[in-house]
Each structure stands twice: as structure tokens, then as C-alpha cells.
Design an enzyme around this catalytic site. Structure first.
Site, mmCIF file in Angstrom:
data_model
loop_
_atom_site.group_PDB
_atom_site.id
_atom_site.type_symbol
_atom_site.label_atom_id
_atom_site.label_comp_id
_atom_site.label_asym_id
_atom_site.label_seq_id
_atom_site.Cartn_x
_atom_site.Cartn_y
_atom_site.Cartn_z
ATOM 1 N N LYS A 211 13.649 34.139 26.900
ATOM 2 C CA LYS A 211 13.480 34.820 28.194
ATOM 3 C C LYS A 211 13.684 33.888 29.391
ATOM 4 C CE LYS A 211 10.858 38.957 27.251
ATOM 5 N NZ LYS A 211 10.651 38.912 25.780
ATOM 6 N N GLU B 156 8.609 43.422 36.078
ATOM 7 C CA GLU B 156 7.815 44.296 35.222
ATOM 8 C C GLU B 156 7.496 43.525 33.953
ATOM 9 O OE1 GLU B 156 11.114 44.262 35.181
ATOM 10 O OE2 GLU B 156 11.431 43.955 33.029
ATOM 11 N N SER C 160 14.590 34.273 18.447
ATOM 12 C CA SER C 160 14.393 34.475 19.884
ATOM 13 C C SER C 160 13.114 33.852 20.430
ATOM 14 C CB SER C 160 14.431 35.967 20.205
ATOM 15 O OG SER C 160 13.490 36.676 19.424
HETATM 16 C C1 LIG Z 1 10.962 39.914 24.900
HETATM 17 C C2 LIG Z 1 11.350 39.399 23.576
HETATM 18 C C3 LIG Z 1 12.304 40.059 22.761
HETATM 19 C C4 LIG Z 1 12.921 41.355 23.134
HETATM 20 O O1 LIG Z 1 13.730 41.359 24.252
HETATM 21 P P1 LIG Z 1 15.319 41.486 24.187
HETATM 22 O O2 LIG Z 1 15.677 41.776 25.597
HETATM 23 O O3 LIG Z 1 15.655 42.624 23.270
HETATM 24 O O4 LIG Z 1 15.839 40.210 23.691
HETATM 25 C C5 LIG Z 1 12.661 39.468 21.564
HETATM 26 N N1 LIG Z 1 12.094 38.319 21.140
HETATM 27 C C6 LIG Z 1 11.174 37.669 21.877
HETATM 28 C C7 LIG Z 1 10.583 36.398 21.349
HETATM 29 C C8 LIG Z 1 10.770 38.180 23.114
HETATM 30 O O5 LIG Z 1 9.846 37.526 23.836
#
Ligand SMILES: *Cc1c(COP(=O)(O)O)cnc(C)c1O
Length: 402
Positions: free
Chosen positions: A99, A121, A379
Site C-alpha cells: 500500500k 477512506e 502483498s
Molecule cells: C489492502 C490489502 C490488500 C487488498 O488491496 P488490493 O487493492 O486488492 O491490493 C491485499 N493485501 C494486503 C496486505 C493489503 O493490505
């Protein structure tokens, strides 16, 4: 030094002049916000074609975020599954997820536009924390809109945002969750647009947001593409990412979309499968897939991972699905928990529950993927989820005994 791709891409380029990716996207906002969106679009176009801005963005990603993030081969789990598994380590970024790439980009853009205040948000609080972090770094004010229900569920993140100097305002309308927080953030933006930039947290919202947010995350795909070439001398067979709104997936896919031999797979929670179970609708300023009831009311997404509980998906994913370039599959909470524990045990990496969706899909499809090279975008890290998983496992155990 970090670089971004300079090659002109064929796929995952700009949307059309009205902000459409095929049939999806657009800019469906009330009159007062049209000018604000146009201002953001013009500023982004100007900044993104300015080498100085790009260099500044890459400098912050290098020296503050810690990029480039490594590509780690999971030798143990790969051997067990009969394939080669590579993880793009977005979990190792400062603040623990992908993020931060987007919020650094948008905060720098806001500064360039002369704005002094960021609003955002947030659902689980992760985008709120990321935005508060960027605001603290750049000396900007920050206000985060969060559903009242989510504020109770994620009290620690509310405290964290406070530590970082942000103000958290409860969204009291509707179901008092993420989709209501988006509505209230948009309302607040209208009334204070002169000094304020609305920092959207995923590839959603009115044009130019889906395109702009994806652009700030393309670094994930660009790095991955180069790292795989260095490791294998070729592209991977499959690139996999979890999909909430779709920003980490869009960033990864952008690096591989022009390599037609690379299969692109987005993994949605079974209880929030916007592409799998949703239908196109116009919500939150864009046309894209949303889960809806029979009268078109947007449903609450239900998922083990709070970061994937957006009931819709970014318009570019609707498009990539439509043209068959990317595929989207659901996995259940149960399988996510199995994957979460498996990666911890075999590789010493505790993934975010969101990212564990992508691992779960690979595990469940290992037979079909035998012998292939698979890249998963990890992610985020799972520290934030450890307590929740502990409670769920204990509850399951107690259930077994009774
Ligand atoms: C917020 C988040 C997501 C989901 O958001 P996307 O916009 O779909 O990438 C995925 N993995 C993590 C670790 C997050 O914090």
C-alpha cells in the site's frame, strides 16, 4: 538506482479519454467533483511525464520504503508442491505491505499540486495507516474516514493513525463500514477541495484514480519481471495475486501483461468474489463489477481478511477479465488458513491473510501447475493477523472437542 519501465506497453496502458478500460471505468461523480477529478488527472499526467517527479518518487521508494523488494524462491514449499514458487516480497516494505507505493506517489502529487491536507477512506485501517504515514513524512495534515463498525473492530489501527498524527472520523451512514467511508470521504472532498487531495487506496473510483493508483504500483511488476529474467532467463508461467480492489494485482500484472505466455491469475475471497459473482454497476464513481442483491443493492463482502472486503473490483480488472487476459478465481476462508500456516511452517514467512489467498490458490492447483514457474505477490506481512488466527484456531479446536 531504481528504474521504471520505459518501454511503451501494449496492454495495461492508459484508459481512453473518458477514463474507460473497454466498457469499464469512467467518471461518475456529482458536478462539483468533476473539476476536482480533472485537476488530479492533469496534475498526474504532468507529473508522470516529468523525470524529476519520477526520480523523487523512486528516491522515496528506495530510501524510505526499502525498494527494490526481493524475489524469494520458496524451495521447501515448491518441492512439496512440485513446482517452482517465487514470492515478490511486498511484505518487506516499510509499513508491511504494497500500500505504501501508492500513498507515497499520491502524497508527492498532492504536494506538487499545492495541497496541504490528505483525506482517505479505510476499511481495516491499513490504507488509513499508510496515508497517515505518508502525511507524517511530508508534513501534511491527514483525515481518515472509517466506518464506525470498523473502528471498533480495528481499534489498534485507529490508535496507530492517531500516533502518526491523523484524525479519524467515523462514517455513521449505511452499514457503517468501508463503502460508507468511501461515500463520506467523497463528500468531505467536495467541501474542501481547494486544499485537500483525496488519496484513494486501491484501483477504484472515478478516472484518473484506477489508472493513477495502478501506475504507482507498476514498480511491483517492473521489478518482478526483471528479477524473474535474472533468476530464470525467461518470464514465469504464472503470476498470481490476491484481489480486494485490485491494486497489488494490477501492479504485478502490469509487468507481465504484454508477455502473452504469462498466465495472470487474480484470487478473490469466496465471500467477496466481485468478478466471480458480481455484475457491472456504477458505484463509487466508476463502472465495474460489484456484488449485488436482486434489487441491485451492493452487498457487504465477507472475508476472513479485512483487507479484501471491498464488494467491488477496479474497472481494469473487469476489463482484463472481459477480454480474457486475466482470470479470477475464488478461494474459501478455510483454505486461506491452511495456506497461512503452511507458508509459516515451510518457509518461515507469515503472510498477510490477504496474500495467503494467492498462496492457497497455488496450493489447491498444484497438480495443474506441476513443473511450472509461479510468481506470487506477497502483498503484506501477517503480523497484524496473528491474533485473529489464534482466536479462530482456538475456537475451531474447542468446537472439535465439544
Ligand atoms: C489492502 C490489502 C490488500 C487488498 O488491496 P488490493 O487493492 O486488492 O491490493 C491485499 N493485501 C494486503 C496486505 C493489503 O493490505
Amino acid at each position: 538506482m531504481l528504474e521504471v519501465d520505459t518501454v511503451q506497453r501494449q496492454r495495461m496502458t492508459e484508459p481512453d479519454a473518458d477514463g474507460y478500460f473497454g466498457d469499464f471505468g469512467g467518471r461518475f461523480v456529482p458536478e462539483p467533483l468533476i473539476g476536482a477529478c480533472q485537476e488530479v488527472e492533469a496534475a498526474f499526467r504532468d507529473a508522470w511525464s516529468d523525470n524529476e517527479f519520477r526520480q523523487e518518487f523512486l528516491d522515496v521508494l528506495t530510501h524510505y520504503v526499502g525498494r527494490p523488494s526481493p524475489m524469494t524462491e520458496c524451495v521447501n514449499l515448491g518441492a512439496e508442491l512440485g513446482l517452482r514458487l517465487f514470492l515478490k516480497r511486498e511484505d518487506l516494505n516499510h509499513t508491511g505491505s504494497h500500500k505504501i507505493n501508492n500513498v507515497i506517489g499520491q502524497a508527492l502529487l498532492a504536494k506538487r499540486m499545492g495541497k496541504t491536507h490528505l483525506i482517505a477512506e479505510t476499511g481495516a485501517g491499513q490504507h488509513g495507516v499508510a496515508t497517515a504515514t505518508a502525511a507524517a513524512l511530508m508534513g501534511m495534515e491527514c483525515t481518515v474516514y472509517m466506518g464506525e463498525v470498523d473502528m471498533k473492530r480495528q481499534a489498534l489501527n485507529v490508535f496507530r493513525m492517531g500516533l502518526l498524527g491523523a484524525k479519524v472520523i467515523p462514517a455513521l451512514s449505511g452499514s457503517r463500514t468501508l463503502k460508507d467511508a468511501v461515500n463520506e470521504a467523497m463528500r468531505a472532498w467536495v467541501s474542501e477541495v481547494e486544499h485537500t487531495h483525496y488519496c484513494i487506496g486501491t484501483v477504484m473510483g472515478p478516472h484518473p484514480y484506477p489508472w493513477m493508483v495502478r501506475s504507482f504500483h507498476e514498480i511491483i511488476g517492473c521489478e518482478s519481471q526483471r528479477q524473474m529474467m535474472a533468476l530464470l532467463g525467461r518470464q514465469p508461467d504464472v503470476a498470481v495475486a490476491c484481489v480486494g480492489g485490485g491494486s497489488n494485482a494490477a501492479g504485478l500484472f502490469a509487468g507481465f501483461a504484454d508477455h502473452e505466455e504469462v498466465r495472470l491469475v487474480g484470487v478473490e475471497p469466496a465471500g467477496g468474489a466481485a468478478i466471480g459473482r458480481g455484475i457491472p454497476a456504477i458505484v463509487h464513481g466508476m463502472k465495474a463489477h460489484f456484488m449485488q442483491d436482486e434489487v441491485g443493492q451492493v452487498l457487504e463482502a465477507e472475508s476472513i481478511s479485512a483487507g479484501l472486503d471491498y464488494p467491488g473490483v477496479g474497472p481494469e480488472h473487469s476489463f482484463l477479465s472481459d477480454i480474457g487476459r486475466a482470470e479470477y478465481h475464488p478461494v474459501t476462508d478455510e483454505r486461506v488458513l491452511v495456506a497461512f500456516r503452511k507458508l509459516a511452517r515451510t518457509e518461515g514467512i507469515i503472510p498477510a491473510l490477504e496474500s495467503a489467498h494467492a498462496i492457497a490458490w497455488v496450493m489447491d492447483n498444484a497438480a495443474e501447475l506441476a513443473g511450472k514457474n509461479v510468481v506470487v505477490n506477497l502483498s503484506g506481512r501477517g503480523d497484524k493477523d496473528v491474533q485473529q488466527v489464534q482466536e479462530m484456531l482456538e475456537a475451531a479446536q474447542n468446537g472439535d472437542e465439544s
